[in-house]
Scaffold this motif. Structure first.
Motif, PDB file in Angstrom:
ATOM      1  N   PHE A  79      -4.149  -3.750  -4.487  1.00 31.76           N
ATOM      2  CA  PHE A  79      -4.682  -2.406  -4.285  1.00 31.76           C
ATOM      3  C   PHE A  79      -6.212  -2.385  -4.306  1.00 31.76           C
ATOM      4  O   PHE A  79      -6.819  -1.317  -4.400  1.00 31.76           O
ATOM      5  N   LEU A  80      -6.813  -3.554  -4.240  1.00 32.21           N
ATOM      6  CA  LEU A  80      -8.269  -3.681  -4.280  1.00 32.21           C
ATOM      7  C   LEU A  80      -8.762  -4.387  -3.025  1.00 32.21           C
ATOM      8  O   LEU A  80      -8.007  -5.107  -2.363  1.00 32.21           O
ATOM      9  N   PHE A  83      -3.712  -5.797 -10.260  1.00 30.39           N
ATOM     10  CA  PHE A  83      -3.959  -4.733  -9.286  1.00 30.39           C
ATOM     11  C   PHE A  83      -4.563  -5.271  -7.989  1.00 30.39           C
ATOM     12  O   PHE A  83      -5.015  -4.470  -7.157  1.00 30.39           O
ATOM     13  N   ILE A 123      -6.695   2.157  -5.136  1.00 26.63           N
ATOM     14  CA  ILE A 123      -6.424   1.937  -6.551  1.00 26.63           C
ATOM     15  C   ILE A 123      -5.997   3.224  -7.248  1.00 26.63           C
ATOM     16  O   ILE A 123      -5.314   3.204  -8.283  1.00 26.63           O
ATOM     17  N   GLN A 172       0.809  -1.218   0.000  1.00 24.67           N
ATOM     18  CA  GLN A 172       0.000   0.000   0.000  1.00 24.67           C
ATOM     19  C   GLN A 172       0.847   1.275   0.000  1.00 24.67           C
ATOM     20  O   GLN A 172       0.345   2.356  -0.310  1.00 24.67           O
TER      21      GLN A 172
END
Length: 598
Positions: free
Chosen positions: A252-253, A249, A262, A61
């Motif tokens: 980031f979800l 991704f 995101i 993150q």
């Protein structure tokens, strides 16, 4: 080596030669290297090393948030994952190379060897296998000699070696995944090709330059297959593409991060808060800025809108041609399916074969020309282009060049644009201390492909134009060596470089659009789309009027895509067309015997 009966050693020798060239280039300087006892300038070398440092020490993150003023991560997640893997492996060798914050600017001899080795390894893991598969897929019906020569031409392209192994980047990974996608599309494995293209996008956002061409090409195929099969393919492509992006991704979800996370990579990947351009780059904006001074005439938001419009207009021919070519093919071949042999006539075998429908030979040039048109449009007109981005349009151009005879316009355009592409990066390469590799690799590659622009015997008007361009490049180099720029115009030579290079890239873009139109017209009832063993192959990048009719034997059987079943064979790099399979031999233009593919 073919004439000496050493055919099996050609590819290993080429790989060894490529390894020597790449590693020798890596022995030189790089972006941000120490010079004259001054501290590092913190160029791309340090950026890549720093990304390895932060990915192995920080939670996911924070990758796109940590100390953004010092080479913050601004590439998609696959680059971050590769950096993490390289950082983990390097830390096992020496943890001090990637100590958080404390390792900034480190340039010890062993750490530099390791960093160079990561580029070298990724070349041989992704990019070079993709080139080899392309030479075997695109040239499937041609002799092994032609395939190996095309592979060698692609293998030693100077621009990519100078940037990745010299300046220091990992563009070969992005381009390698894009070429793997092309191989899959040609062979009919569209879903696998979509995965590879997403991986290319997931490594560097510059792969978006190919997106309009790839998307329209696949949409055209869906329309060609009809409502039922086309809808199935469209849905499958959508599901595979979305699933691939989600997988990239995923950290980031939700549930791994809040949905707002995101935006961290997205805002870093697309830096619209920067100006229309930074360094001098050979595109429309920098060339026209000599007179227009865009930064003073329009706001950044206005320039974004204008560049978006110009870029869209620039790649529109690629979108239209890719879709229209599939539709035109359907008008001449409404029953498009793979050929089923006598042994495979049962329904189960046919169903298996229909899952991988090879692309007709007449449509293959459309894909590469569409990629070139789209990528060159982005390079010329889009927002925040760097000089290194010329590598993106040079890739499909060089692939096309590998199929073209030496006396064709396609070959000459490919050689000219590749050489000018390297020349356009000279200010960057000179700043990095890569003058010797710049000269050596350019001369080596031109010697390898047999390109001598100053050979004036029986020269055409385009040959004279090419010679004048090269003479201008040499003259500019001589002036730069002999005379310092005036104090009032410190960027005089980079600007002259831009003004000399940009027209060549515009010419290449226009030629690609012209070739797209020609490729479209050779498909269908009025072109070469009808079933005939005597139609010329359009994998050749020449105009239809330049293509010679190949010699075939009646009733011959040629294994390959649908177009190749008709005996279609294009000359490549000066070699003449092959006769049909069955032990026949053919004479090359020089009069020597060239073998038919096994």
């Amino acid at each position: 080596m073919h004439s000496l009966g050493m055919r099996r050693w050609v590819v290993p020798s080429a790989l060894l030669a490529s390894a020597c060239v790449r590693w020798a280039t890596g022995l030189g300087s790089y972006s941000g290297a120490w010079r004259h006892g001054t501290p590092p300038m913190y160029g791309d070398y340090e950026a890549q090393r720093h990304w390895m440092e932060l990915t192995i020490h920080l939670p996911t993150q924070l990758w796109y948030k940590y100390d953004l003023q010092y080479w913050g991560l601004d590439y998609p997640p696959l680059t971050a994952y590769v950096s993490w893997l390289c950082g983990i492996l390097g830390s096992h060798i020496n943890p001090s190379w990637f100590a958080l914050d404390e390792s900034r600017g480190i340039e010890s001899p062993n750490s530099k060897i390791y960093m160079r080795a990561t580029v070298f390894a990724l070349d041989y893991m992704v990019y070079i296998p993709a080139l080899y598969l392309f030479s075997r897929t695109w040239h499937a019906t041609r002799s092994k000699r032609t395939q190996n020569l095309a592979f060698l031409v692609l293998l030693l392209q100077p621009a990519l070696i100078l940037i990745d192994n010299g300046h220091f980047q990992y563009n070969s990974v992005m381009l390698g995944f894009a070429i793997l996608a092309i191989n899959c599309f040609i062979s009919g494995y569209d879903l696998l090709g979509a995965v590879f293209f997403v991986l290319s996008l997931g490594f560097k956002q510059m792969a978006l330059y190919y997106a309009p061409a790839v998307g329209s090409y696949l949409i055209g195929k869906c329309l060609h297959l009809g409502p039922k099969e086309g809808t199935k393919l469209f849905v499958r492509l959508g599901v595979v593409t979305v699933a691939s992006f989600v997988a990239l991704f995923l950290p980031f979800l939700p549930p791994f991060s809040p949905l707002s996370a995101i935006m961290d990579p997205i805002t870093r990947i697309f830096p619209f808060n920067r100006g229309i351009f930074e360094d001098k780059v050979a595109n429309f904006w920098c060339a026209s800025n000599v007179l227009m001074k865009w930064k003073f005439k329009a706001s950044a938001a206005t320039l974004v809108r204008i560049s978006t419009l110009l870029t869209a207009l620039g790649f529109a021919p690629a979108v239209v041609a890719a879709i229209a070519s599939w539709i035109r093919l359907g008008q001449s071949q409404p029953q498009f399916s793979t050929v089923v042999t006598d042994e495979d006539k049962d329904k189960d075998a046919k169903a298996k074969m229909d899952t991988a429908v090879a692309v007709p030979v007449t449509l293959q040039p459309v894909l590469l020309h569409a990629l070139l048109t789209s990528a060159m449009s982005f390079f010329l007109f889009s927002f925040q282009v760097h000089e290194k981005t010329i590598l993106v349009p040079l890739m499909p151009l060089t692939l096309l060049m590998s199929t073209a005879p030496q006396d064709s316009t396609g070959f000459k355009i490919g050689a000219l644009a590749n050489n000018v592409g390297v020349f356009s990066m000279w200010p960057l390469l000179n700043r990095d201390g890569l003058a010797v590799p710049y000269i050596a690799l350019t001369l080596l590659w031109n010697r390898l492909v047999g390109h001598n622009p100053f050979r004036i015997r029986q020269s055409t008007l385009f040959d004279l134009f090419t010679a004048a361009v090269y003479l201008g490049c040499i003259t500019l180099h001589v002036l730069e060596i002999l005379f310092s720029p005036p104090n009032r115009y410190p960027d005089l030579y980079p600007v002259l470089n831009v003004l000399l290079s940009t027209p060549i890239f515009v010419l290449t873009w226009l030629w690609s659009i012209k070739s797209l139109l020609e490729s479209y017209w050779v498909i269908g009832p009025l072109g070469f789309g009808e079933s005939s063993a005597h139609h010329p192959s359009t994998t050749d990048s020449r105009a239809p009027s330049e293509i010679e009719t190949p010699v075939t034997e009646k009733g011959s059987s040629v294994v390959g895509s649908i177009g190749r079943e008709r005996g279609l064979r294009a000359r490549s790099l000066g070699y003449s067309t092959a006769m049909a399979k069955g032990g026949s031999k053919r004479l090359s233009k020089a009069g020597s015997v060239d073998e038919v593919p096994e």
